[in-house]
Write a protein that holds these residues in place. Structure first.
Motif, PDB file in Angstrom:
ATOM      1  N   LYS A   1      -3.091   5.948   6.716  1.00 38.68           N
ATOM      2  CA  LYS A   1      -2.729   5.859   5.288  1.00 38.68           C
ATOM      3  C   LYS A   1      -3.845   5.204   4.483  1.00 38.68           C
ATOM      4  O   LYS A   1      -4.045   5.519   3.327  1.00 38.68           O
ATOM      5  CB  LYS A   1      -1.474   4.973   5.162  1.00 38.68           C
ATOM      6  CG  LYS A   1      -0.206   5.766   4.918  1.00 38.68           C
ATOM      7  CD  LYS A   1       0.887   4.812   4.480  1.00 38.68           C
ATOM      8  CE  LYS A   1       2.057   4.894   5.436  1.00 38.68           C
ATOM      9  NZ  LYS A   1       2.937   3.744   5.415  1.00 38.68           N
ATOM     10  N   GLU A   2      -4.530   4.247   5.134  1.00 42.11           N
ATOM     11  CA  GLU A   2      -5.461   3.428   4.366  1.00 42.11           C
ATOM     12  C   GLU A   2      -6.917   3.872   4.471  1.00 42.11           C
ATOM     13  O   GLU A   2      -7.788   3.298   3.832  1.00 42.11           O
ATOM     14  CB  GLU A   2      -5.309   1.961   4.807  1.00 42.11           C
ATOM     15  CG  GLU A   2      -3.888   1.486   4.526  1.00 42.11           C
ATOM     16  CD  GLU A   2      -3.605   0.057   4.925  1.00 42.11           C
ATOM     17  OE1 GLU A   2      -2.694  -0.528   4.337  1.00 42.11           O
ATOM     18  OE2 GLU A   2      -4.274  -0.480   5.821  1.00 42.11           O
TER      19      GLU A   2
ATOM     20  N   TYR B   1      -5.732  -5.225  11.003  1.00 42.65           N
ATOM     21  CA  TYR B   1      -4.401  -4.956  11.577  1.00 42.65           C
ATOM     22  C   TYR B   1      -4.163  -5.964  12.688  1.00 42.65           C
ATOM     23  O   TYR B   1      -5.029  -6.156  13.543  1.00 42.65           O
ATOM     24  CB  TYR B   1      -4.332  -3.513  12.110  1.00 42.65           C
ATOM     25  CG  TYR B   1      -4.654  -2.527  11.017  1.00 42.65           C
ATOM     26  CD1 TYR B   1      -3.678  -2.093  10.136  1.00 42.65           C
ATOM     27  CD2 TYR B   1      -5.968  -2.086  10.820  1.00 42.65           C
ATOM     28  CE1 TYR B   1      -3.986  -1.246   9.077  1.00 42.65           C
ATOM     29  CE2 TYR B   1      -6.288  -1.243   9.767  1.00 42.65           C
ATOM     30  CZ  TYR B   1      -5.292  -0.826   8.903  1.00 42.65           C
ATOM     31  OH  TYR B   1      -5.605   0.007   7.852  1.00 42.65           O
TER      32      TYR B   1
ATOM     33  N   LYS C   1     -10.157  -4.113   5.579  1.00 41.21           N
ATOM     34  CA  LYS C   1      -8.793  -4.016   6.124  1.00 41.21           C
ATOM     35  C   LYS C   1      -8.736  -4.636   7.526  1.00 41.21           C
ATOM     36  O   LYS C   1      -9.739  -4.639   8.253  1.00 41.21           O
ATOM     37  CB  LYS C   1      -8.393  -2.540   6.272  1.00 41.21           C
ATOM     38  CG  LYS C   1      -8.405  -1.767   4.974  1.00 41.21           C
ATOM     39  CD  LYS C   1      -7.067  -1.868   4.318  1.00 41.21           C
ATOM     40  CE  LYS C   1      -7.059  -1.102   3.012  1.00 41.21           C
ATOM     41  NZ  LYS C   1      -6.342  -1.807   1.961  1.00 41.21           N
TER      42      LYS C   1
END
Ligand SMILES: Nc1nc2c(ncn2[C@@H]2O[C@H](COP(=O)(O)OP(=O)(O)OP(=O)(O)O)[C@@H](O)[C@H]2O)c(=O)[nH]1
Ligand SMILES: [Mg+2]
Length: 381
Positions: free
Chosen positions: A216-217, A148, A146
């Motif tokens: 959330k992840e 961001y 992931k």
């Protein structure tokens, strides 16, 4: 107050346990995972984009604090540098080498920084996101990780835009966010999210949004690790810390009653005081109210209602338990015993359990409220 439904839900796994030992082990494993699960955050971006400043702010440190990453100095290192959270050894923030353009090769870069160790990456740009950022993002995605996008130094942008007539902060931030997203879309990123941040005023812009998205992840235990480790700099974080700690109370109360429980003199309960003390210290630490790190907190002590801020000791804990024990009703005890039959095997189990869980709930409420008041004063400053 801990509701019985809470206890029922939080102790669901234990109810199915066959015996006391396996129930205790199950809870200990759960809580240990929360304490020791590693969280590794990789912070990357071009040179001077604000990576090191972010690494510090994310750990609640200013640039001049002990253990802070050096900022404002151009570095040429090719190796990631790890910075351990000052309170949580399991939280590691990595200051990654700057992305160098042109001819940036994201796959080489990710191999070089050992991409597999990171739970997620923060890709920082202090201005527009460029091809190098999106190339890196795509490669991170391809590796199954992931990332961001963070637009740093947003305070500088705002200061410049403030000079314009009819300046509106929200509209300006929305426009910058949209512009960044559109730019990223044009470079092939689907549904990008961009978080506007300032490493110097971390709590001011999109920190809550960023945290919400990361949370959330992340898997459950890492989520807990992250929320405790975040500096308590917004009211939302204050509330989320409280909720995260509250979720553990049933389990901790169960351990207090079942593990080496000692009768409390004068009370018809038996509990393990060391477990309660450790939990209360955890609350203080998570909210930044512990003495070691809360330098500014010293000055604000007269704002605090919780009696615990003068030091957590056996006498204080016994007093809290004693006050709570008087409020525990017989009906409630019967109900808890029906929910958690293992506790019933201990003579004073039901009452002890309720006394501890209510005491912890009350203490957590007070500490969270104190932290909120301290925070509100510091936000006004
Ligand atoms: N106003 C403002 N200045 C910032 C912010 N973030 C970083 N800076 C400043 O920008 C300069 C570079 O910041 P660093 O954090 O050292 O940047 P870096 O990406 O680590 O730089 P290198 O390690 O050289 O690649 C420093 O003077 C910081 O004080 C921010 O959010 N707002
Ligand atoms: Mg740096």
């Amino acid at each position: 107050m801990a509701t019985f439904e809470d206890a029922q839900e939080d102790l669901e796994g234990i109810r199915g346990s066959l015996d006391l030992r396996s129930a205790i082990n199950m809870i200990k494993d759960f809580l240990n995972l929360q304490n020791f699960e590693e969280l590794n955050v990789g912070v990357t971006g071009k040179s001077r984009s604000g990576k090191s400043t972010f690494v510090n702010a994310f750990r609640g440190l200013g640039d001049d604090d002990e253990g802070a990453a050096v900022t404002g100095v151009v570095k040429t290192t090719k190796d990631p540098k790890v910075y351990i959270h000052p309170k949580y050894n399991n939280v590691k923030v990595w200051d990654l080498p700057a992305i160098r353009t042109p001819r940036f090769k994201p796959s080489e870069y990710l191999q070089q920084v050992q991409f597999e160790r990171y739970d997620f990456f923060i890709i920082i740009a202090s201005n527009r996101f460029k091809k190098c950022h999106t190339k890196l993002a795509k490669e991170i995605m391809r590796m199954g990780k992931k990332f961001y996008f963070v637009h740093s130094k947003i305070d500088c942008t705002i200061t410049a835009k403030k000079k314009k007539k009819n300046f509106d902060l929200k509209k300006t931030l929305d426009t910058i966010r949209e512009d960044c997203k559109n730019g990223l879309k044009k470079m092939g990123i689907d549904n990008p999210d961009v978080f506007l941040m300032s490493g110097l005023k971390m709590g001011k812009y999109d920190l809550n949004l960023l945290h919400e998205m990361i949370e959330k992840e992340l898997p459950q235990h890492k989520r807990h690790v992250l929320i405790l480790a975040l500096p308590n700099i917004t009211l939302e974080i204050n509330e989320r810390k409280k909720k995260a700690l509250e979720k553990n109370i049933s389990k901790v109360a169960f351990l207090c009653v079942c593990m080496n429980a000692i009768p409390v003199p004068g009370l018809s309960i038996a509990v393990n005081l060391a477990i309660i003390a450790a939990e209360l210290k955890k609350y203080y630490s998570a909210f930044g109210l512990d003495d070691k790190y809360g330098k500014t907190v010293e000055k604000l002590k007269n704002l605090m209602k919780s009696p615990l801020h003068n030091g957590i000791n056996t006498k204080l804990i016994t007093d809290l338990l004693s006050a709570e024990s008087l409020l525990v009703l017989r009906d409630a005890v019967t109900f808890v015993l029906s929910l958690i039959p293992i506790v019933a095997s201990l003579v004073t189990g039901g009452k002890s359990y309720l006394t501890v869980s209510n005491t912890l709930k009350g203490a957590l409420n007070d500490i969270a409220e104190d932290a909120k008041n301290v925070l509100m004063v510091s936000l006004e400053c």
